[in-house]
Design a protein around this motif. Structure first.
Motif, PDB file in Angstrom:
ATOM      1  N   VAL A 167     -21.853  23.740  19.903  1.00  0.00           N
ATOM      2  CA  VAL A 167     -21.179  24.899  20.405  1.00  0.00           C
ATOM      3  C   VAL A 167     -21.902  25.483  21.394  1.00  0.00           C
ATOM      4  N   ALA A 203     -20.832  23.977  24.526  1.00  0.00           N
ATOM      5  CA  ALA A 203     -19.568  24.192  24.875  1.00  0.00           C
ATOM      6  C   ALA A 203     -19.566  25.650  25.531  1.00  0.00           C
ATOM      7  N   VAL A 204     -20.435  26.521  25.023  1.00  0.00           N
ATOM      8  CA  VAL A 204     -20.479  27.948  25.597  1.00  0.00           C
ATOM      9  C   VAL A 204     -21.206  27.718  27.165  1.00  0.00           C
ATOM     10  N   ASP A 215     -18.368  26.376  29.383  1.00  0.00           N
ATOM     11  CA  ASP A 215     -17.534  27.425  29.782  1.00  0.00           C
ATOM     12  C   ASP A 215     -18.173  28.512  30.899  1.00  0.00           C
ATOM     13  N   ARG A 230     -15.236  31.629  21.543  1.00  0.00           N
ATOM     14  CA  ARG A 230     -16.169  30.421  21.562  1.00  0.00           C
ATOM     15  C   ARG A 230     -17.577  31.044  21.191  1.00  0.00           C
ATOM     16  N   GLU A 284     -17.764  31.513  17.524  1.00  0.00           N
ATOM     17  CA  GLU A 284     -18.200  30.221  16.961  1.00  0.00           C
ATOM     18  C   GLU A 284     -19.648  29.812  16.767  1.00  0.00           C
TER      19      GLU A 284
END
Length: 239
Positions: free
Chosen positions: A196, A199-200, A203, A213, A216
């Motif tokens: 995660v 992914a952050v 982004d 996000r 999450e």
């Protein structure tokens, strides 16, 4: 317009005990710092002559010099680093000597991870950091447990830095902190947090800071903390 800040925070850890240096170094690396170690004041002064450190963590009484002397010499040489002292005998006299030499705090050895994180959180505003991934040697079970404890203790601070960057719309800071969290999480086997956090960071690099996000990521970190809180009882019964 925000003021430019250095790309990475550097710390110098000074102690004649390899175990003590390793403990402080690990705590700092988990917080995203780039760390250099020195044995004694002479080696520390040589390193500080070529690197402008942001933080110096030094033992007070060493076979190869004294922490108070080191701090005074660093100031005389123009160092602007913040000083943090650790001491095996944290007496009133030692604390006073450390304060007079410019230390922001004097912690007892061995350093308690949660107290260390609290002290670091109270220092001057954290500078933006670049990716720093420490080496990943094979770890014994006991050492892995200690690293996990340090990791969990540092999670609230790491999340706060990511959240602060998101609130300020600072995508670069969010990406930097998220990548640092992902690297350490991956090293310690917390794969959900690592995934995660990556992914952050991805982004943020695209200039996107989705609240979903970030929530999450908070949830993934909360699950790690929950598992850690349940572990001591189980470990105690297995000993």
């Amino acid at each position: 317009m925000s003021q430019p800040t250095p790309a990475v925070q550097t710390a110098l850890v000074v102690d004649d005990s390899p175990a003590a240096r390793a403990r402080i170094t690990t705590l700092l690396q988990l917080g995203g710092w780039q760390v250099v170690q020195a044995v004694g004041t002479d080696a520390a002064l040589r390193m500080a002559a070529v690197v402008d450190f942001d933080l110096v963590v030094t033992d007070m009484a060493m076979r190869n010099g004294h922490g108070a002397t080191l701090m005074r010499k660093l100031r005389e040489n123009g160092s602007t680093a913040r000083f943090l002292v650790v001491a095996a005998r944290r007496t009133h006299q030692v604390r006073t000597l450390a304060a007079h030499a410019g230390a922001v705090a004097c912690l007892a050895k061995p350093v308690d991870p949660r107290l260390f994180v609290d002290v670091m959180r109270g220092l001057a505003p954290v500078l933006r950091r670049v990716e720093v991934e420490p080496a990943a040697p094979e770890l014994a079970a006991g050492e892995r447990a200690r690293l996990d404890e340090m990791f969990v203790s540092a999670l609230p601070h790491r999340l706060a830095m990511i959240a602060a960057g998101a609130r300020e719309g600072d995508a670069e800071a969010v990406a930097s902190h998220a990548v640092s969290l992902a690297a350490v999480s991956d090293r310690l086997g917390h794969l959900e947090v690592a995934e995660v956090a990556h992914a952050v960071a991805d982004d943020a690099r695209r200039g996107v800071l989705p609240q979903g996000r970030l929530m999450e990521l908070v949830g993934a970190c909360a699950r790690v903390e929950g598992r850690r809180r349940r572990m001591p009882a189980a470990q105690a019964t297995s000993r």
